[in-house]
Design an enzyme around this catalytic site. Structure first.
Site, PDB file in Angstrom:
ATOM      1  N   GLU A 120       0.868  -1.173   0.000  1.00 47.16           N
ATOM      2  CA  GLU A 120       0.000   0.000   0.000  1.00 47.16           C
ATOM      3  C   GLU A 120       0.903   1.222   0.000  1.00 47.16           C
ATOM      4  O   GLU A 120       1.459   1.594   1.032  1.00 47.16           O
ATOM      5  CB  GLU A 120      -0.914  -0.021   1.230  1.00 47.16           C
ATOM      6  N   CYS A 144      -1.829   9.504   2.441  1.00 54.30           N
ATOM      7  CA  CYS A 144      -1.411   8.919   1.166  1.00 54.30           C
ATOM      8  C   CYS A 144      -2.421   9.143   0.047  1.00 54.30           C
ATOM      9  O   CYS A 144      -2.071   9.080  -1.130  1.00 54.30           O
ATOM     10  CB  CYS A 144      -1.134   7.420   1.331  1.00 54.30           C
TER      11      CYS A 144
END
Length: 457
Positions: A211, A245
């Protein structure tokens, strides 16, 4: 120290081989224990997040704790169904057989979590590991030491080391763990470190979930509802001081509405964070000095049209809007991960497609537009991990959508059922009858080729 980690890995592997973690009732019990432990330590976790990142109780619950409660509730409710073998229909060539897909836990997983959402992004993968029936060794981030310390205490008090273990430490610790032969690795962090993790996994051919991040574009088209767009972008970009993010990394704004939109965006920033954000005690800080210096250097790459204030001793950087940036500027070459928002204008749909395509695939993409044609152009022609139409970040808060990247922004996805899948291998098994034996499958069967050509076409 590596010998100690090797012993810990073997301890967990032996426990996994006992089969106890695979029992669905055991998994449900452990998920409930985890939820109760988080609730019991909720105040300590919120206080630690305040110390490490100056997150308010509201922001901590919204982005860290509340989503975890939803994840655990979903897993407890559905894990029996997720773990159940699924029967699949077979073709005529396999008459007489029954075939099933058996979800099987990988075994012992290594989970390495980041600092920006240190509770959420540490516990969420653990939920998937428990639901799937895995054991896990967890390495929280050393950059948020107060939160990591509380997490370590919480997990050690809740689980035995042979099941869920915590290893605290710095980069050297991560490297030592990555050198071991795990059954699965789940990493959340930067693209640069993701490449290191992938290289380490390749040495053992270990399955991985990465991720990562990237520069998530936010497109504001000429027919967008500007007030709504400004409100949601201000919230999504400057939550956690932009250290997210999936935060909007840069804006692509249609030339005809740029000035009007920027006025509304500036108004929303003031409305949400205060006319003088330096007086806002709940505005998060930058994680450390090196990140602070990196972000300040970006401000030289364009014209500051809003914000720009910084206070080093507080690791404070105000919400900032930059114009007159170029694609060759440092601020546009890597993920910003801070409260700086570059603005680039466009005139045609094709310009948007061309500009975004030249960048690596992003973890998220956001489009504000009422025009369905523009929506379809973006969805059809651009690849990205996930995103929103007329919103930002909110897609991450549901267990019903997969969350993950594509290409340089990540491998694999999680949340809800997708977390279970991330820690599972789907084992296909055919149960063949001994009462029926189809002759044409064998060599030299008379007329076999003719039959094969009729049914396999």
């Amino acid at each position: 120290m590596s010998e100690t980690y090797e012993q810990l890995l073997q301890l967990q592997r032996n426990y996994f081989y006992s089969g106890e973690t695979k029992d669905v009732h055991f998994r449900i019990q452990q998920l409930k224990k985890l939820k109760n432990a988080i609730k019991a330590n909720e105040k300590k976790l919120s206080d630690a997040l305040r110390k490490d990142l100056n997150k308010s109780d509201f922001e901590s619950y919204l982005t860290e704790l509340g989503v975890l409660y939803n994840e655990i509730t979903e897993a407890v409710k559905h894990v029996k169904a997720w773990a159940k073998p699924r029967k699949v229909k077979m073709p005529i060539t396999h008459v007489g057989s029954d075939s099933y897909i058996y979800p099987e836990p990988y075994g012992v997983s290594l989970i390495i979590s980041p600092w920006n959402f240190p509770v959420n992004l540490t516990i969420a993968p653990i939920i998937g590991a428990i639901a799937a029936g895995c054991c896990a060794i967890v390495k929280p981030s050393e950059l948020t030491p107060n939160t990591s310390g509380i997490l370590a205490h919480l997990l050690k008090q809740t689980f035995e080391d042979r099941y869920i273990a915590v290893v605290e430490g710095d980069v050297a610790t991560s490297k030592a763990l990555l050198a071991l032969n795990f059954d699965h690795i789940f990493f959340t962090g930067s693209v640069t470190v993701g490449k290191v993790v992938m290289e380490a996994a390749a040495k053992h051919l270990t399955p991985i979930t990465l991720e990562l991040g990237g520069k998530s574009p936010t497109i504001v088209h000429k027919d967008a509802k500007l007030d709504v767009a400004a409100k949601r972008i201000a919230w999504g970009k400057f939550t956690n001081a932009g250290q997210t993010c999936v935060a909007p990394d840069y804006l692509l704004i249609h030339k005809s509405i740029k000035e009007r939109f920027l006025e509304k965006l500036m108004y929303q920033i003031k409305d949400q964070f205060g006319d003088d954000v330096t007086q806002n005690s709940d505005y998060p800080r930058v994680v450390n000095g090196s990140h602070f210096d990196r972000l300040l250097s970006y401000m030289k790459d364009g014209t500051i049209v809003f914000g720009g204030r910084s206070i080093r001793e507080r690791l404070f950087i105000a919400p900032t809007i930059l114009e007159n940036v170029t694609w060759n500027s440092a601020v546009m070459e890597e993920e910003i991960f801070g409260p700086i928002l570059p603005v680039i204008e466009y005139e045609t749909e094709q310009e948007v497609i061309d500009m975004v395509r030249k960048r690596p695939n992003s973890l998220a993409l956001y489009l504000f537009a009422e025009n369905k044609k523009m929506e379809q152009v973006v969805l059809k022609h651009l690849s990205f991990g996930g995103g929103c139409i007329n919103d930002v970040i909110y897609h991450v808060g549901t267990t019903r959508l997969p969350f993950g990247g594509v290409g340089s922004s990540g491998i694999g996805a999680y949340h809800g059922k997708y977390s279970f899948d991330a820690f599972s291998h789907e084992k296909g098994v055919m149960h063949q009858s001994t009462k029926i034996d189809i002759p044409f499958r064998y060599h030299k069967t008379k007329g076999g080729l003719k039959v094969l050509k009729r049914i396999m076409k």
